[in-house]
Design a protein around this motif. Structure first.
Motif, PDB file in Angstrom:
ATOM      1  N   MET A   1       0.915  -1.374   0.063  1.00  0.00           N
ATOM      2  CA  MET A   1      -0.136  -0.062  -0.070  1.00  0.00           C
ATOM      3  C   MET A   1       0.975   1.132  -0.106  1.00  0.00           C
ATOM      4  O   MET A   1       1.721   1.447   0.794  1.00  0.00           O
ATOM      5  CB  MET A   1      -0.966   0.035   1.405  1.00  0.00           C
ATOM      6  N   SER A   2       0.643   1.946  -0.920  1.00  0.00           N
ATOM      7  CA  SER A   2       1.464   3.358  -0.975  1.00  0.00           C
ATOM      8  C   SER A   2       0.935   4.446   0.121  1.00  0.00           C
ATOM      9  O   SER A   2      -0.044   4.472   0.421  1.00  0.00           O
ATOM     10  CB  SER A   2       1.332   4.167  -2.422  1.00  0.00           C
ATOM     11  N   SER A   3       2.062   5.142   0.731  1.00  0.00           N
ATOM     12  CA  SER A   3       1.923   6.154   1.297  1.00  0.00           C
ATOM     13  C   SER A   3       1.648   7.518   0.911  1.00  0.00           C
ATOM     14  O   SER A   3       1.629   7.696  -0.409  1.00  0.00           O
ATOM     15  CB  SER A   3       3.134   6.432   2.253  1.00  0.00           C
ATOM     16  N   TYR A   4       0.737   8.441   1.425  1.00  0.00           N
ATOM     17  CA  TYR A   4       0.566   9.766   0.857  1.00  0.00           C
ATOM     18  C   TYR A   4       1.087  10.746   1.914  1.00  0.00           C
ATOM     19  O   TYR A   4       0.748  10.689   3.034  1.00  0.00           O
ATOM     20  CB  TYR A   4      -1.172   9.739   0.708  1.00  0.00           C
ATOM     21  N   TYR A   5       1.643  11.893   1.538  1.00  0.00           N
ATOM     22  CA  TYR A   5       2.168  12.862   2.316  1.00  0.00           C
ATOM     23  C   TYR A   5       1.633  14.180   1.451  1.00  0.00           C
ATOM     24  O   TYR A   5       1.982  14.386   0.397  1.00  0.00           O
ATOM     25  CB  TYR A   5       3.813  12.717   2.205  1.00  0.00           C
ATOM     26  N   ASP A   6       1.255  15.203   2.395  1.00  0.00           N
ATOM     27  CA  ASP A   6       0.526  16.294   1.681  1.00  0.00           C
ATOM     28  C   ASP A   6       1.171  17.628   2.677  1.00  0.00           C
ATOM     29  O   ASP A   6       1.128  17.200   4.027  1.00  0.00           O
ATOM     30  CB  ASP A   6      -0.922  16.330   1.877  1.00  0.00           C
ATOM     31  N   ASP A   7       1.635  18.507   2.039  1.00  0.00           N
ATOM     32  CA  ASP A   7       2.309  19.681   2.707  1.00  0.00           C
ATOM     33  C   ASP A   7       3.131  19.476   3.755  1.00  0.00           C
ATOM     34  O   ASP A   7       3.233  19.936   4.833  1.00  0.00           O
ATOM     35  CB  ASP A   7       1.041  20.504   3.168  1.00  0.00           C
ATOM     36  N   GLN A   8       4.291  18.492   3.742  1.00  0.00           N
ATOM     37  CA  GLN A   8       5.135  18.180   4.742  1.00  0.00           C
ATOM     38  C   GLN A   8       6.404  18.565   4.189  1.00  0.00           C
ATOM     39  O   GLN A   8       6.891  18.638   2.869  1.00  0.00           O
ATOM     40  CB  GLN A   8       4.981  16.426   4.973  1.00  0.00           C
ATOM     41  N   GLU A   9       7.350  18.731   5.453  1.00  0.00           N
ATOM     42  CA  GLU A   9       8.904  19.099   5.218  1.00  0.00           C
ATOM     43  C   GLU A   9       9.634  18.134   5.569  1.00  0.00           C
ATOM     44  O   GLU A   9       9.383  17.685   6.913  1.00  0.00           O
ATOM     45  CB  GLU A   9       9.094  20.424   5.801  1.00  0.00           C
ATOM     46  N   PHE A  10      10.617  17.720   4.767  1.00  0.00           N
ATOM     47  CA  PHE A  10      11.505  16.719   4.930  1.00  0.00           C
ATOM     48  C   PHE A  10      12.802  17.361   5.078  1.00  0.00           C
ATOM     49  O   PHE A  10      13.608  17.501   4.233  1.00  0.00           O
ATOM     50  CB  PHE A  10      11.475  15.427   3.980  1.00  0.00           C
ATOM     51  N   THR A  11      13.539  17.474   6.276  1.00  0.00           N
ATOM     52  CA  THR A  11      14.832  17.938   6.466  1.00  0.00           C
ATOM     53  C   THR A  11      15.688  17.133   6.922  1.00  0.00           C
ATOM     54  O   THR A  11      15.906  16.413   7.932  1.00  0.00           O
ATOM     55  CB  THR A  11      14.669  19.124   7.180  1.00  0.00           C
ATOM     56  N   GLY A  12      17.058  16.947   6.090  1.00  0.00           N
ATOM     57  CA  GLY A  12      18.262  16.349   6.758  1.00  0.00           C
ATOM     58  C   GLY A  12      18.186  14.959   6.874  1.00  0.00           C
ATOM     59  O   GLY A  12      19.114  14.252   7.493  1.00  0.00           O
ATOM     60  N   ILE A  13      17.248  14.230   5.884  1.00  0.00           N
ATOM     61  CA  ILE A  13      17.419  13.016   6.102  1.00  0.00           C
ATOM     62  C   ILE A  13      18.085  12.265   5.210  1.00  0.00           C
ATOM     63  O   ILE A  13      18.196  12.598   3.671  1.00  0.00           O
ATOM     64  CB  ILE A  13      15.685  12.364   5.803  1.00  0.00           C
ATOM     65  N   ASN A  14      18.819  11.180   5.512  1.00  0.00           N
ATOM     66  CA  ASN A  14      19.710  10.446   4.617  1.00  0.00           C
ATOM     67  C   ASN A  14      19.256   9.210   4.377  1.00  0.00           C
ATOM     68  O   ASN A  14      18.932   8.159   5.127  1.00  0.00           O
ATOM     69  CB  ASN A  14      21.330  10.157   5.319  1.00  0.00           C
ATOM     70  N   TYR A  15      18.563   9.340   3.145  1.00  0.00           N
ATOM     71  CA  TYR A  15      17.815   7.909   2.864  1.00  0.00           C
ATOM     72  C   TYR A  15      18.577   6.773   2.434  1.00  0.00           C
ATOM     73  O   TYR A  15      18.165   5.798   2.096  1.00  0.00           O
ATOM     74  CB  TYR A  15      16.797   8.386   1.709  1.00  0.00           C
ATOM     75  N   THR A  16      19.799   6.958   2.433  1.00  0.00           N
ATOM     76  CA  THR A  16      20.890   6.011   2.152  1.00  0.00           C
ATOM     77  C   THR A  16      20.949   5.066   3.313  1.00  0.00           C
ATOM     78  O   THR A  16      21.574   3.966   3.444  1.00  0.00           O
ATOM     79  CB  THR A  16      22.368   6.451   1.479  1.00  0.00           C
ATOM     80  N   GLN A  17      20.530   5.446   4.420  1.00  0.00           N
ATOM     81  CA  GLN A  17      20.735   4.951   5.779  1.00  0.00           C
ATOM     82  C   GLN A  17      19.178   4.572   6.439  1.00  0.00           C
ATOM     83  O   GLN A  17      19.421   3.955   7.396  1.00  0.00           O
ATOM     84  CB  GLN A  17      21.484   5.867   6.666  1.00  0.00           C
ATOM     85  N   GLN A  18      18.104   5.300   6.185  1.00  0.00           N
ATOM     86  CA  GLN A  18      16.858   4.978   6.445  1.00  0.00           C
ATOM     87  C   GLN A  18      16.089   4.730   5.209  1.00  0.00           C
ATOM     88  O   GLN A  18      16.348   5.592   4.077  1.00  0.00           O
ATOM     89  CB  GLN A  18      16.487   5.856   7.485  1.00  0.00           C
ATOM     90  N   PRO A  19      15.188   3.842   5.319  1.00  0.00           N
ATOM     91  CA  PRO A  19      14.097   3.544   3.947  1.00  0.00           C
ATOM     92  C   PRO A  19      13.572   4.749   3.521  1.00  0.00           C
ATOM     93  O   PRO A  19      12.932   5.552   4.404  1.00  0.00           O
ATOM     94  CB  PRO A  19      13.408   2.548   4.410  1.00  0.00           C
ATOM     95  N   PHE A  20      13.269   5.030   2.320  1.00  0.00           N
ATOM     96  CA  PHE A  20      12.340   6.058   1.693  1.00  0.00           C
ATOM     97  C   PHE A  20      11.041   5.405   1.345  1.00  0.00           C
ATOM     98  O   PHE A  20      11.036   4.422   0.856  1.00  0.00           O
ATOM     99  CB  PHE A  20      12.931   6.447   0.599  1.00  0.00           C
ATOM    100  N   LYS A  21       9.947   5.948   1.868  1.00  0.00           N
ATOM    101  CA  LYS A  21       8.592   5.458   1.728  1.00  0.00           C
ATOM    102  C   LYS A  21       8.112   5.930   0.430  1.00  0.00           C
ATOM    103  O   LYS A  21       7.863   7.132   0.114  1.00  0.00           O
ATOM    104  CB  LYS A  21       7.719   5.673   2.843  1.00  0.00           C
ATOM    105  N   LYS A  22       8.058   4.874  -0.368  1.00  0.00           N
ATOM    106  CA  LYS A  22       7.347   5.055  -1.794  1.00  0.00           C
ATOM    107  C   LYS A  22       5.720   5.597  -1.637  1.00  0.00           C
ATOM    108  O   LYS A  22       5.222   4.997  -0.567  1.00  0.00           O
ATOM    109  CB  LYS A  22       7.384   3.922  -2.691  1.00  0.00           C
ATOM    110  N   GLY A  23       5.373   6.395  -2.535  1.00  0.00           N
ATOM    111  CA  GLY A  23       4.149   6.872  -2.472  1.00  0.00           C
ATOM    112  C   GLY A  23       3.947   8.078  -3.285  1.00  0.00           C
ATOM    113  O   GLY A  23       4.563   8.435  -4.192  1.00  0.00           O
ATOM    114  N   GLU A  24       2.859   8.915  -2.681  1.00  0.00           N
ATOM    115  CA  GLU A  24       2.468  10.103  -3.355  1.00  0.00           C
ATOM    116  C   GLU A  24       3.048  11.216  -2.196  1.00  0.00           C
ATOM    117  O   GLU A  24       2.413  11.352  -1.314  1.00  0.00           O
ATOM    118  CB  GLU A  24       1.120  10.305  -3.747  1.00  0.00           C
ATOM    119  N   TYR A  25       3.657  12.236  -2.922  1.00  0.00           N
ATOM    120  CA  TYR A  25       4.090  13.520  -2.260  1.00  0.00           C
ATOM    121  C   TYR A  25       3.529  14.571  -2.911  1.00  0.00           C
ATOM    122  O   TYR A  25       3.727  14.896  -4.082  1.00  0.00           O
ATOM    123  CB  TYR A  25       5.625  13.562  -2.049  1.00  0.00           C
ATOM    124  N   ASP A  26       2.616  15.259  -1.997  1.00  0.00           N
ATOM    125  CA  ASP A  26       1.843  16.528  -2.689  1.00  0.00           C
ATOM    126  C   ASP A  26       2.324  17.964  -2.064  1.00  0.00           C
ATOM    127  O   ASP A  26       2.107  17.844  -0.754  1.00  0.00           O
ATOM    128  CB  ASP A  26       0.497  16.251  -2.703  1.00  0.00           C
TER     129      ASP A  26
END
Length: 189
Positions: A1-26
């Motif tokens: 099941m895909s994740s949905y993200y709306d009007d969010q800010e993602f700062t300083g995240i290293n996605y090589t060390q923690q998983p990126f959640k596939k989905g829809e980013y609006d």
């Protein structure tokens, strides 16, 4: 099941060390995040902004990028040619695009502002009305590319063969005409 993200800010995240959640980013903002070598395949980014992010060798297979701005990002080797072309909309500002691939993409009115773009492939792309403001285009490939009304006024170090590309209405600086005439063997002094 895909994740949905709306009007969010993602700062300083290293996605090589923690998983990126596939989905829809609006309408989301990614600031100073590391996506290097990451598979963003089949995710959707609608009206998103990437600021000072590392997207070197990112995999975009089937990714939807609609009205996305890359600002101050590192996009070395990014293959945009495998993105979903439905409603594709990109803007680039002060981002490094060396070795990137835009083959056969509809990129009408795309803006590239102050971007180093060495060895970028634009073969068969539609760059009608695109703007290349102070972009360094060393070794970039333009072949069978639609450049109708494209603006290269302040672009630097391009080589575009007028016999292999559609250039009607394209704008070039008289100081950089050598990039258009090199294929003809004409010497300009």
């Amino acid at each position: 099941m895909s994740s949905y993200y709306d009007d969010q800010e993602f700062t300083g995240i290293n996605y090589t060390q923690q998983p990126f959640k596939k989905g829809e980013y609006d309408n989301c903002t990614f600031m100073e995040c590391n996506f290097e070598n990451l598979h963003l395949s089949n995710s959707t980014f609608l009206e998103c902004t990437f600021i000072n992010c590392n997207l070197t060798n990112v995999k975009f297979g089937g990714t939807s990028l609609n009205q996305v701005l890359f600002d101050g990002c590192k996009l070395l080797g990014a293959d945009f040619s495998v993105c979903n072309i439905f409603m594709l909309g990109l803007r680039f500002r002060e981002s490094v695009l060396n070795l990137s691939n835009f083959t056969a993409l509809p990129l009408k009115k795309t803006t590239f502002l102050h971007c180093p773009m060495a060895e970028v492939d634009f073969t068969n792309a539609d760059l009608s009305e695109a703007v290349f403001t102070e972009c360094l285009l060393t070794g970039s490939t333009f072949e069978q590319t639609r450049l109708l009304k494209a603006d290269f006024t302040t672009a630097i170090d391009y080589k575009i063969d007028p016999t292999k590309n559609m250039l009607k209405g394209a704008i070039f600086s008289k100081n950089n005409l050598s990039g258009l005439l090199q294929s003809t063997g004409i010497i300009i002094k």
